[in-house]
Structures are given as structure tokens and as C-alpha cells.
Design a protein around this motif. Structure first.
Motif, PDB file in Angstrom:
ATOM      1  N   GLN A  59      -5.505  19.844 -19.775  1.00 33.10           N
ATOM      2  CA  GLN A  59      -4.071  19.638 -19.959  1.00 33.10           C
ATOM      3  C   GLN A  59      -3.821  18.755 -21.178  1.00 33.10           C
ATOM      4  N   LYS A  60      -3.027  19.216 -22.135  1.00 38.65           N
ATOM      5  CA  LYS A  60      -2.707  18.472 -23.350  1.00 38.65           C
ATOM      6  C   LYS A  60      -1.190  18.481 -23.555  1.00 38.65           C
ATOM      7  N   PRO A  61      -0.538  17.337 -23.506  1.00 36.11           N
ATOM      8  CA  PRO A  61      -1.107  16.042 -23.141  1.00 36.11           C
ATOM      9  C   PRO A  61      -1.269  15.924 -21.630  1.00 36.11           C
ATOM     10  N   ARG A  62      -2.086  14.982 -21.191  1.00 38.26           N
ATOM     11  CA  ARG A  62      -2.243  14.741 -19.757  1.00 38.26           C
ATOM     12  C   ARG A  62      -1.117  13.817 -19.307  1.00 38.26           C
ATOM     13  N   VAL A  63      -0.218  14.367 -18.517  1.00 38.89           N
ATOM     14  CA  VAL A  63       0.936  13.607 -18.047  1.00 38.89           C
ATOM     15  C   VAL A  63       1.347  14.158 -16.693  1.00 38.89           C
ATOM     16  N   SER A  64       1.888  13.303 -15.831  1.00 39.11           N
ATOM     17  CA  SER A  64       2.384  13.781 -14.540  1.00 39.11           C
ATOM     18  C   SER A  64       3.449  12.840 -13.987  1.00 39.11           C
ATOM     19  N   PRO A  65       4.603  13.368 -13.613  1.00 36.86           N
ATOM     20  CA  PRO A  65       5.558  12.583 -12.829  1.00 36.86           C
ATOM     21  C   PRO A  65       5.069  12.489 -11.383  1.00 36.86           C
ATOM     22  N   TYR A  66       5.507  11.463 -10.666  1.00 38.68           N
ATOM     23  CA  TYR A  66       5.092  11.301  -9.276  1.00 38.68           C
ATOM     24  C   TYR A  66       6.168  10.574  -8.483  1.00 38.68           C
ATOM     25  N   VAL A 118       5.936   7.947 -13.822  1.00 39.21           N
ATOM     26  CA  VAL A 118       5.268   8.934 -14.657  1.00 39.21           C
ATOM     27  C   VAL A 118       4.011   8.296 -15.240  1.00 39.21           C
ATOM     28  N   LYS A 119       2.923   9.073 -15.307  1.00 39.75           N
ATOM     29  CA  LYS A 119       1.650   8.625 -15.876  1.00 39.75           C
ATOM     30  C   LYS A 119       1.388   9.418 -17.155  1.00 39.75           C
ATOM     31  N   TYR A 120       0.824   8.728 -18.140  1.00 44.29           N
ATOM     32  CA  TYR A 120       0.488   9.379 -19.406  1.00 44.29           C
ATOM     33  C   TYR A 120      -0.887   8.895 -19.847  1.00 44.29           C
ATOM     34  N   ALA A 121      -1.785   9.830 -20.157  1.00 40.16           N
ATOM     35  CA  ALA A 121      -3.146   9.476 -20.556  1.00 40.16           C
ATOM     36  C   ALA A 121      -3.201   9.153 -22.044  1.00 40.16           C
ATOM     37  N   LEU A 122      -3.557   7.920 -22.364  1.00 40.66           N
ATOM     38  CA  LEU A 122      -3.753   7.532 -23.754  1.00 40.66           C
ATOM     39  C   LEU A 122      -5.101   8.026 -24.272  1.00 40.66           C
ATOM     40  N   SER A 123      -6.075   8.111 -23.365  1.00 41.96           N
ATOM     41  CA  SER A 123      -7.411   8.606 -23.677  1.00 41.96           C
ATOM     42  C   SER A 123      -8.053   9.038 -22.363  1.00 41.96           C
ATOM     43  N   ARG A 124      -9.337   9.332 -22.387  1.00 40.65           N
ATOM     44  CA  ARG A 124     -10.017   9.734 -21.152  1.00 40.65           C
ATOM     45  C   ARG A 124      -9.958   8.621 -20.107  1.00 40.65           C
ATOM     46  N   HIS A 125     -10.025   7.368 -20.541  1.00 37.12           N
ATOM     47  CA  HIS A 125     -10.094   6.251 -19.598  1.00 37.12           C
ATOM     48  C   HIS A 125      -8.808   5.429 -19.495  1.00 37.12           C
ATOM     49  N   GLY A 141       0.856  -1.175   0.000  1.00 36.70           N
ATOM     50  CA  GLY A 141       0.000   0.000   0.000  1.00 36.70           C
ATOM     51  C   GLY A 141       0.895   1.228   0.000  1.00 36.70           C
ATOM     52  N   VAL A 142       0.707   2.128  -0.971  1.00 33.03           N
ATOM     53  CA  VAL A 142       1.579   3.291  -1.077  1.00 33.03           C
ATOM     54  C   VAL A 142       0.756   4.551  -1.297  1.00 33.03           C
ATOM     55  N   MET A 143       1.364   5.680  -0.971  1.00 35.72           N
ATOM     56  CA  MET A 143       0.800   6.995  -1.268  1.00 35.72           C
ATOM     57  C   MET A 143       1.641   7.631  -2.366  1.00 35.72           C
ATOM     58  N   GLU A 144       0.961   8.157  -3.385  1.00 33.95           N
ATOM     59  CA  GLU A 144       1.644   8.814  -4.488  1.00 33.95           C
ATOM     60  C   GLU A 144       1.418  10.319  -4.423  1.00 33.95           C
ATOM     61  N   TYR A 145       2.471  11.079  -4.699  1.00 31.80           N
ATOM     62  CA  TYR A 145       2.334  12.535  -4.832  1.00 31.80           C
ATOM     63  C   TYR A 145       2.569  12.899  -6.289  1.00 31.80           C
ATOM     64  N   ASN A 146       1.535  13.442  -6.933  1.00 31.31           N
ATOM     65  CA  ASN A 146       1.596  13.819  -8.339  1.00 31.31           C
ATOM     66  C   ASN A 146       1.983  15.291  -8.468  1.00 31.31           C
ATOM     67  N   PHE A 147       2.981  15.573  -9.279  1.00 25.37           N
ATOM     68  CA  PHE A 147       3.470  16.936  -9.409  1.00 25.37           C
ATOM     69  C   PHE A 147       2.576  17.808 -10.286  1.00 25.37           C
ATOM     70  N   LEU A 148       1.753  17.181 -11.129  1.00 26.99           N
ATOM     71  CA  LEU A 148       0.825  17.915 -11.981  1.00 26.99           C
ATOM     72  C   LEU A 148      -0.587  17.399 -11.747  1.00 26.99           C
ATOM     73  N   ASP A 149      -1.585  18.204 -12.087  1.00 31.76           N
ATOM     74  CA  ASP A 149      -2.983  17.795 -11.948  1.00 31.76           C
ATOM     75  C   ASP A 149      -3.323  16.865 -13.107  1.00 31.76           C
ATOM     76  N   TYR A 150      -3.154  15.572 -12.856  1.00 32.28           N
ATOM     77  CA  TYR A 150      -3.287  14.588 -13.930  1.00 32.28           C
ATOM     78  C   TYR A 150      -4.701  14.531 -14.502  1.00 32.28           C
ATOM     79  N   TYR A 151      -5.707  14.811 -13.677  1.00 30.04           N
ATOM     80  CA  TYR A 151      -7.091  14.706 -14.136  1.00 30.04           C
ATOM     81  C   TYR A 151      -7.676  16.040 -14.593  1.00 30.04           C
ATOM     82  N   ASP A 152      -6.807  16.998 -14.867  1.00 31.44           N
ATOM     83  CA  ASP A 152      -7.245  18.235 -15.512  1.00 31.44           C
ATOM     84  C   ASP A 152      -7.381  17.955 -17.005  1.00 31.44           C
ATOM     85  N   MET A 153      -8.623  17.830 -17.474  1.00 30.93           N
ATOM     86  CA  MET A 153      -8.869  17.446 -18.862  1.00 30.93           C
ATOM     87  C   MET A 153      -8.423  18.509 -19.857  1.00 30.93           C
TER      88      MET A 153
END
Length: 250
Positions: free
Chosen positions: A125-132, A178-185, A111-123
């Protein structure tokens, strides 16, 4: 116009009560490599990675914080898939003398806690990406066997010195990703994480076994690095005032 005013009022009410208008959760699967650092392998070595799989569930707590629970398992794919002293024999006398190797399989729940440096779910944002970065706690069940091939060691000469044994341990996982959104889901992830153990017997070798030449000044570590794909579920939250008085929305 009425709908727009209502939407603004509805959204303002949510934030006034400290409730995010939309919360998200994810389920995902990943593939990568598990690694180990200890007596047999004193440095992290990329070529020592053996196949590993992970499954996880992630839930956002705020724009910056997400919580994640997961399972990670790794098993050698061949009998000769080992961590071996031979790799370091040219410049390390302990490894030259000991001629040891270990066979390792493991299963981790974390079980871990992640801190995202960018607002990943800000739609927007193009592209939607965030390091953590992440940190947490993990429990581990592992199965290990040690073989020593130095004939000067008691019982060695190719014999199975310490047979397969199953043990449990606790570790502290931490790392970056790092997370990268391929699409909305759909999301793509890349992660590298270290696990600090509180034991020096993860590889069967410790200062208690002086004949096997173990370093008494450090603890063992293991690692997971890999890529993942996940699916996001979105939930629109209703303020408590509307739940208690559903007629307000009529």
C-alpha cells in the motif's frame, strides 16, 4: 527455486493454522490537548485545551483489530489557566450569576480496541495510511479546585470555595484517528477522543449543590486530541509444527 517453494509452503502453513506470518507491536508518545465539558464549560471549546502528554503501547491482533494501552496526563501551565464561567457569561444566565472557574490536572490509564478501516501493515500500500475508530475503558485520577467570585453566593467573593481535592473516576473513551507510515518502522498519528464519565461531580458542581446552579440532566465529559509518533517492531511467527519438529527446516 527451492527457497521460493519453501517460502510458499511456510506461508501457507501459517495461514492454514490461523497464524499471521508477521505480527507487530508499537511504542509511542504523543502531545496534544486535554479538555473538559460540564457545568463551567457546557460546550466543547477548542480554546479550552490545556497541554497533555500521552505514552502508549499498541499490538495488532488481526489486519483490522489492534489493542492499545496508554497513559495520558495533563496539567495547567499557569495559575490563570482555568475553565471559566466568564467565556459564556454573555448569553448564559447561570454563568453570569455564578462567576466560577476550575483548576484541573489529571492522569488517565486506558485500554482500548481500535478498528482499522484499511490494512495498515500491507507493505504494498502506497502510501500506508488508515483511518480508525476506537472504544475502551479508562481509570482516572484527577485534582481539581473550584473558585466562585459572585458575592451573593455563600462564602464566595473571591475566596477558595472548594480547595484542591484528588478523586478517582471511571470513563469510557471512544473516538477517531488516522495513522500514516513515515517509513517501515516510524508512524505518525492524529487522534480525537471523548471520555464519557459516570459522574456529574468531576467539576465539583452537581445537583446536590443547588446554590451553585448545576444542571442535573447531564454528566461531565473530558477529551484528548493530539498527534503522536511511534516505532513499530516486527516479529516473524514460526508455525507450531516447526517449533515441535525443528528438523523439518533442515
Amino acid at each position: 527455486m527451492t527457497l521460493q517453494i519453501g517460502s510458499v509452503f511456510f506461508s501457507s502453513t501459517l495461514f492454514a493454522q490461523g497464524i499471521a506470518p508477521v505480527t507487530t507491536s508499537e511504542i509511542g508518545i504523543g502531545i496534544g490537548g486535554a479538555n473538559y465539558k460540564g457545568e463551567i464549560s457546557p460546550n466543547y471549546r477548542f480554546l479550552n485545551n490545556q497541554p497533555a502528554l500521552t505514552v502508549f503501547y499498541r499490538r495488532d491482533m488481526s489486519n483490522a483489530i489492534t489493542l492499545r494501552g496508554g497513559l495520558m496526563g495533563s496539567h495547567r501551565i499557569a495559575e490563570n489557566n482555568t475553565f471559566s464561567d466568564e467565556v459564556y457569561a454573555d448569553d448564559r444566565p447561570y454563568h453570569t450569576y455564578r462567576e466560577g472557574e476550575i483548576y484541573l490536572s489529571l492522569l488517565e490509564v486506558s485500554g482500548v480496541m481500535e478498528y482499522n478501516f484499511l490494512d495498515y501493515y500491507d507493505m504494498k500500500q502506497k502510501p500506508r495510511v488508515s483511518p480508525y475508530v476506537f472504544v475502551g475503558v479508562a481509570g482516572l485520577v484527577y485534582n481539581i479546585k473550584l473558585e466562585l467570585h459572585e458575592p451573593l453566593l455563600p462564602g464566595a467573593n473571591g475566596d477558595r470555595i472548594k480547595p484542591f481535592e484528588t478523586n478517582v473516576a471511571v470513563s469510557v473513551p471512544f473516538g477517531v484517528g488516522v495513522k500514516y507510515a513515515l517509513s517501515r518502522h516510524w508512524n505518525l498519528g492524529l487522534e480525537f477522543g471523548a471520555r464519557k464519565l459516570f459522574t456529574d461531580r468531576f467539576d465539583y458542581l452537581s445537583e446536590d449543590d443547588e446554590v451553585y446552579l448545576a444542571n442535573p440532566h447531564d454528566k461531565d465529559w473530558y477529551y484528548y486530541n493530539g498527534v503522536s509518533i511511534s516505532y513499530t517492531f516486527y516479529r516473524t511467527n514460526c508455525p507450531p509444527v516447526y517449533k515441535k519438529n525443528p528438523g523439518l527446516l533442515d
